[in-house]
Design a protein around this motif. Structure first.
Motif, PDB file in Angstrom:
ATOM      1  N   VAL A   1       0.794  -1.208  -0.194  1.00 36.84           N
ATOM      2  CA  VAL A   1       0.246   0.149   0.105  1.00 36.84           C
ATOM      3  C   VAL A   1       0.778   1.141   0.068  1.00 36.84           C
ATOM      4  O   VAL A   1       1.890   1.265   0.667  1.00 36.84           O
ATOM      5  N   ASP A   2       0.471   2.294  -0.694  1.00 32.61           N
ATOM      6  CA  ASP A   2       1.320   3.448  -0.999  1.00 32.61           C
ATOM      7  C   ASP A   2       2.436   3.152  -1.470  1.00 32.61           C
ATOM      8  O   ASP A   2       3.412   3.743  -1.145  1.00 32.61           O
TER       9      ASP A   2
ATOM     10  N   SER B   1      -4.962   0.987  -0.266  1.00 29.99           N
ATOM     11  CA  SER B   1      -5.586  -0.167   0.439  1.00 29.99           C
ATOM     12  C   SER B   1      -6.939  -0.839  -0.275  1.00 29.99           C
ATOM     13  O   SER B   1      -7.704  -0.176  -0.968  1.00 29.99           O
ATOM     14  N   THR B   2      -7.060  -1.986   0.143  1.00 32.10           N
ATOM     15  CA  THR B   2      -8.249  -2.634  -0.419  1.00 32.10           C
ATOM     16  C   THR B   2      -9.551  -1.939   0.218  1.00 32.10           C
ATOM     17  O   THR B   2     -10.313  -1.857  -0.501  1.00 32.10           O
TER      18      THR B   2
ATOM     19  N   ASN C   1     -18.373  -3.428  -1.733  1.00 30.44           N
ATOM     20  CA  ASN C   1     -17.634  -4.724  -1.335  1.00 30.44           C
ATOM     21  C   ASN C   1     -17.419  -5.672  -2.333  1.00 30.44           C
ATOM     22  O   ASN C   1     -16.987  -6.871  -2.165  1.00 30.44           O
ATOM     23  N   PHE C   2     -17.750  -5.119  -3.721  1.00 34.96           N
ATOM     24  CA  PHE C   2     -17.670  -6.086  -4.710  1.00 34.96           C
ATOM     25  C   PHE C   2     -15.976  -6.079  -4.895  1.00 34.96           C
ATOM     26  O   PHE C   2     -15.232  -7.124  -5.203  1.00 34.96           O
ATOM     27  N   ILE C   3     -15.199  -5.166  -4.303  1.00 28.68           N
ATOM     28  CA  ILE C   3     -13.741  -5.118  -4.367  1.00 28.68           C
ATOM     29  C   ILE C   3     -13.187  -5.950  -3.242  1.00 28.68           C
ATOM     30  O   ILE C   3     -13.772  -6.299  -1.947  1.00 28.68           O
ATOM     31  N   THR C   4     -12.150  -6.924  -3.469  1.00 33.61           N
ATOM     32  CA  THR C   4     -11.636  -8.007  -2.666  1.00 33.61           C
ATOM     33  C   THR C   4     -10.070  -7.676  -2.637  1.00 33.61           C
ATOM     34  O   THR C   4      -9.601  -7.115  -3.273  1.00 33.61           O
TER      35      THR C   4
ATOM     36  N   ILE D   1      -5.479  -5.266  -6.929  1.00 34.95           N
ATOM     37  CA  ILE D   1      -4.557  -4.051  -6.420  1.00 34.95           C
ATOM     38  C   ILE D   1      -5.448  -2.945  -7.019  1.00 34.95           C
ATOM     39  O   ILE D   1      -5.548  -2.952  -8.331  1.00 34.95           O
ATOM     40  N   CYS D   2      -5.659  -1.998  -6.250  1.00 39.95           N
ATOM     41  CA  CYS D   2      -6.042  -0.524  -6.902  1.00 39.95           C
ATOM     42  C   CYS D   2      -5.288   0.594  -6.496  1.00 39.95           C
ATOM     43  O   CYS D   2      -4.210   0.458  -5.601  1.00 39.95           O
ATOM     44  N   THR D   3      -5.168   1.306  -7.779  1.00 40.65           N
ATOM     45  CA  THR D   3      -4.175   2.473  -7.589  1.00 40.65           C
ATOM     46  C   THR D   3      -4.956   3.769  -7.581  1.00 40.65           C
ATOM     47  O   THR D   3      -6.097   3.950  -8.135  1.00 40.65           O
TER      48      THR D   3
END
Length: 313
Positions: free
Chosen positions: A198-199, A227-228, A237-240, A244-246
């Protein structure tokens, strides 16, 4: 790839869910078609039987993650720019049945990592290696054809993007040189420490679109992982942790044509693929919302099982 702040720049037509009501975040745009007629083309495809090759043992990919022609890494501007030619020699263009294309990434002299949603249902795959300008002949370019690939058995597409990953088998090993090199896969230590990724500064590379259309030359984006939970707060909550998100700060993120393209992470001078492009906001690629990538460290066992590539401890 988009590096300008401009909401509603692009809306993918093929599998779109529609724009968010009232401009609110929380709706995801489906994966790019890369050509306007992918929806029709996809419906005509017959899913081939997945090849059942017996992979004998495992092997290590020596010398991965090193780009012989890459310059010393000077300070880069935040946002998308054209890469120095062959700075990322593992980026691949993957054509499906001569109808649409997505990105891919070379992970050994025999295997390409790609988006499952892009290649699923395809017959013939064509892969362009050693390219800087994907639409112009260059002496460094090599094209391979194959119909052998594995799509993750638990892929959830197009409703969601879980397990959006595939590996493509070359019919014969490709010759490695200054222009064509494999990237490194994460290690099991990286997988165990995924929650702390993260970061972190990462670089997305691809030929995807911006406000002027698709790029001919390979582009890069300097991005920062979030972070998630930060991603869930925006998209729900679709995201788990399969993703990896940016951050989408300053409208920087992936776009049409970047599906399957690598999220590069450099450690001790070696480049690792930590993600492949999978989604962006329905509000538009430049809407200052996060981009999403399939988290490769969640799929190391699957990749090793299908390819025989040894994963480092």
């Amino acid at each position: 790839m988009v590096n300008k702040v401009a909401a509603f720049l692009f809306v993918c037509a093929a599998l779109a869910r529609g724009l968010p009501h009232g401009g609110k975040p929380g709706h995801l745009e489906a994966r790019t078609s890369s050509v306007p007629n992918r929806a029709n083309a996809f419906q005509r495809m017959v899913v081939p039987q997945q090849p059942r090759r017996n992979v004998s043992g495992t092997k290590r990919v020596e010398g991965c993650g090193v780009a012989p022609l890459a310059p010393s890494k000077e300070s880069r501007l935040y946002g998308g720019r054209e890469t120095i030619p062959h700075e990322y020699p593992w980026n691949v263009v993957v054509w499906m049945d001569h109808s649409w294309w997505c990105g891919g990434v070379l992970i050994s002299d025999e295997w390409v990592l790609a988006s499952g949603g892009c290649v699923k249902g395809s017959g013939l795959l064509q892969m362009l290696f050693g390219a800087h300008n994907r639409d112009q002949w260059e002496e460094s370019q090599v094209t391979y054809e194959t119909d052998e690939y594995y799509v993750h058995e638990d892929i959830d597409n197009p409703n969601r993007f879980d397990n959006d990953i595939a590996v493509i088998k070359l019919r014969q090993p490709i010759g490695l040189n200054d222009y064509i090199q494999p990237v490194c896969l994460p290690s099991y230590t990286d997988a165990a420490d995924a929650a702390n990724f993260v970061d972190v500064d990462v670089i997305a590379t691809g030929w995807g679109a911006d406000t002027h259309g698709y790029h001919h030359e390979l582009q890069y984006l300097n991005l920062k992982t979030i972070s998630t939970q930060q991603c869930i707060d925006i998209y729900g909550n679709f995201i788990t942790d399969l993703y990896i998100c940016t951050s989408g700060d300053r409208g920087v993120g992936i776009c049409n044509g970047d599906s399957g393209s690598p999220l590069n992470y450099v450690k001790d001078g070696i480049t690792y693929v930590r993600g492949i492009g999978v989604f962006w906001a329905a509000a538009g690629c430049g809407a200052e919302l996060p981009s999403g990538f399939t988290r490769i460290s969640k799929h190391l066992d699957w990749i090793s099982e299908k390819t025989g590539i040894a994963i480092d401890p």
